[in-house]
Design a protein around this motif. Structure first.
Motif, PDB file in Angstrom:
ATOM      1  N   UNK A 175       9.228  -0.635  -5.458  1.00  0.00           N
ATOM      2  CA  UNK A 175       8.262   0.293  -4.870  1.00  0.00           C
ATOM      3  C   UNK A 175       6.917  -0.421  -4.746  1.00  0.00           C
ATOM      4  N   UNK A 176       5.982   0.223  -4.043  1.00  0.00           N
ATOM      5  CA  UNK A 176       4.750  -0.473  -3.657  1.00  0.00           C
ATOM      6  C   UNK A 176       3.524   0.421  -3.812  1.00  0.00           C
ATOM      7  N   UNK A 177       2.443  -0.211  -4.255  1.00  0.00           N
ATOM      8  CA  UNK A 177       1.133   0.445  -4.303  1.00  0.00           C
ATOM      9  C   UNK A 177       0.148  -0.458  -3.582  1.00  0.00           C
ATOM     10  N   UNK A 178      -0.629   0.109  -2.668  1.00  0.00           N
ATOM     11  CA  UNK A 178      -1.628  -0.647  -1.914  1.00  0.00           C
ATOM     12  C   UNK A 178      -3.020  -0.207  -2.361  1.00  0.00           C
ATOM     13  N   UNK A 179      -3.835  -1.189  -2.749  1.00  0.00           N
ATOM     14  CA  UNK A 179      -5.212  -0.896  -3.161  1.00  0.00           C
ATOM     15  C   UNK A 179      -6.184  -1.600  -2.220  1.00  0.00           C
ATOM     16  N   UNK A 180      -7.389  -1.054  -2.112  1.00  0.00           N
ATOM     17  CA  UNK A 180      -8.402  -1.614  -1.208  1.00  0.00           C
ATOM     18  C   UNK A 180      -8.976  -2.906  -1.768  1.00  0.00           C
ATOM     19  N   UNK A 181      -9.254  -3.862  -0.882  1.00  0.00           N
ATOM     20  CA  UNK A 181      -9.825  -5.128  -1.338  1.00  0.00           C
ATOM     21  C   UNK A 181     -11.245  -4.951  -1.869  1.00  0.00           C
ATOM     22  N   UNK A 182     -11.915  -3.856  -1.503  1.00  0.00           N
ATOM     23  CA  UNK A 182     -13.274  -3.612  -1.996  1.00  0.00           C
ATOM     24  C   UNK A 182     -13.305  -3.430  -3.512  1.00  0.00           C
ATOM     25  N   UNK A 183     -12.138  -3.136  -4.116  1.00  0.00           N
ATOM     26  CA  UNK A 183     -12.048  -3.058  -5.573  1.00  0.00           C
ATOM     27  C   UNK A 183     -12.456  -4.394  -6.193  1.00  0.00           C
ATOM     28  N   UNK A 184     -12.206  -5.475  -5.459  1.00  0.00           N
ATOM     29  CA  UNK A 184     -12.551  -6.817  -5.938  1.00  0.00           C
ATOM     30  C   UNK A 184     -13.774  -7.368  -5.199  1.00  0.00           C
TER      31      UNK A 184
END
Length: 464
Positions: A175-184
């Motif tokens: 399964x997959x979770x996508x997070x925003x690059x702005x977190x980094x």
């Protein structure tokens, strides 16, 4: 009534048909099509699909779910015709065009912390997971294409997982979770992703229960010094904040629900004005409970991002009899996707030593950052086995704990962890960066507290 198909569903159908009806030679042929033949394809597709293609160039589609049912039926008819006529090159060319058409729809894609199994709704039926392709800062462009034959090379903005092949080879689902690059954001600004590794504590002892049934197994009944481990875990989190760590990794076995709660509560305390933020991701120490051994990944606000279980049990000799860790793996892998990093996976200790398991993580799942929490008496097998990660431009973080000495004859560990940095050249040097007890504060007469080692990986922002 059957569910209405989407463009993503149609792409998955095309991929499955191409997988079933073509071979490696087809991939080579696609990339060597003559200019004349390519123009012929472009002319045909521009006339047949003016909704998607104009003068051979893909049109941007920002909202793929707005495509009418009539157009979907038209694509179905086209796909069927290509299959009947065995015109697989034309079908592949249209798939390649759709990839570009839908690029805009993937920009800043996030699942808001919910696990998905693909953009396509027919992922079970087709055994294809169609996913946004998150770029990896250290991944060589074109390296995969030069070293393998895959339909994935037809796609630039998507990638797919053939779950039929993956499940047949491993028996696992993903399964997959996508997070925003702005977190980094901080890492992007400094062009360096800072990894923090901590052995956590050197005095924890495991209380094991041995059982001899048909097989000899052991369970972890308790881990000593819970309060000390909890205090250390929170103190190290604070130190990681001061040292601007982006991803903090704890070892295996030394976790508990109480420690997890303490980390969450500290992360939920929003930094005061002028204070540095907490790490963007925290891989908490794994917890052995109810025949499972799990690492929980938290975000900077203490929210649970994903849970990864250990799949392969550890075994060792006790009084001449081999005993195996009595865990019941859930046969599930969770991937975290983020632009700049690519795809993050966690392999708990023994999982990282199963070559076939790791190979398919690299080759099919396209993992680019592998985090390995361990409770291990040795390091050699980890170092040698994970050499294969270099071939796939996958960086590795391995973190062990000094507490493992309690079940070892060794008085000291020369290696407690390492960061393997690979991929394309940058201002940050690649290679194997180890740390061991020679850097331990106890060598200077201090107590076992606040052990934190950091390494930077190259990270870049791409305006795509």
């Amino acid at each position: 009534m059957s569910q209405r198909k989407t463009l993503y569903d149609m792409m998955a159908i095309m991929i499955r048909e191409l997988l079933e009806n073509t071979d490696n030679r087809f991939i080579r042929n696609f990339f060597t099509i003559s200019q004349k033949k390519r123009e012929e394809f472009d002319g045909f597709l521009s006339n047949y699909f003016p909704e998607f293609i104009k003068e051979g160039n893909p049109k941007e589609i920002s909202y793929p779910y707005g495509i009418s049912e009539k157009i979907i039926e038209k694509i179905e008819g086209f796909t069927k015709s290509c299959l009947e006529e065995e015109n697989f090159l034309l079908l592949a060319e249209f798939l390649n065009k759709l990839d570009s058409c839908l690029a805009l729809s993937l920009r800043n894609y996030t699942t808001e912390y919910e696990e998905i199994f693909g953009l396509n709704d027919n992922w079970k039926e087709q055994e294809i997971q169609l996913l946004p392709r998150c770029y990896c800062s250290w991944e060589h462009k074109g390296k995969a294409k030069n070293s393998s034959y895959s339909l994935n090379h037809l796609l630039n903005h998507f990638y797919f997982i053939d779950t039929k092949t993956f499940h047949r080879a491993t028996g696992f689902c993903v399964s997959h979770i996508f997070i925003r690059e702005s977190i980094f954001q901080r890492a992007l600004e400094r062009q360096a992703l800072r990894i923090g590794l901590t052995p956590l504590y050197d005095g924890a002892e495991l209380t094991l229960i041995y059982e001899e049934k048909e097989n000899c197994v052991f369970q972890v009944e308790a881990v000593s010094d819970l309060e000390i481990r909890k205090v250390n875990a929170v103190s190290i989190l604070e130190k990681a904040k001061k040292e601007e760590v982006d991803i903090l990794c704890y070892p295996e076995m030394l976790g508990s629900p109480m420690i997890l709660k303490a980390l969450q509560e500290r992360l939920q305390k929003f930094p005061e004005e002028g204070e540095k933020p907490y790490p963007s991701l925290v891989a908490a120490p794994s917890c052995w409970q109810n025949r499972s051994n799990k690492t929980i990944v938290l975000d900077e606000m203490g929210e649970v991002l994903c849970v990864q279980g250990k799949q392969h049990p550890y075994s060792f000799l006790n009084n001449g009899q081999e005993y195996e860790e009595d865990i019941e793996g859930d046969r599930h892998i969770c991937l975290i996707h983020c632009n700049g990093i690519g795809r993050i996976a966690i392999a708990i200790c023994k999982d990282a030593l199963i070559r076939n398991y790791i190979f398919h993580m690299l080759d099919i799942l396209k993992v680019t950052l592998l985090i390995i929490p361990s409770f291990s008496t040795g390091f050699f097998d980890f170092e040698t086995n994970l050499e294969m990660c270099k071939a796939f431009d996958c960086n590795v973080v391995w973190v062990n704990t000094c507490s493992a000495k309690k079940i070892s004859e060794k008085k000291a560990f020369s290696l407690l962890g390492y960061v393997l940095k690979t991929g394309k050249r940058s201002n940050i040097k690649n290679g194997l960066w180890p740390f061991g007890e020679e850097e331990c504060p106890k060598r200077e007469g201090k107590e076992c507290k606040d052990c934190l080692y950091t390494q930077d990986m190259y990270m870049e922002y791409r305006n795509y």
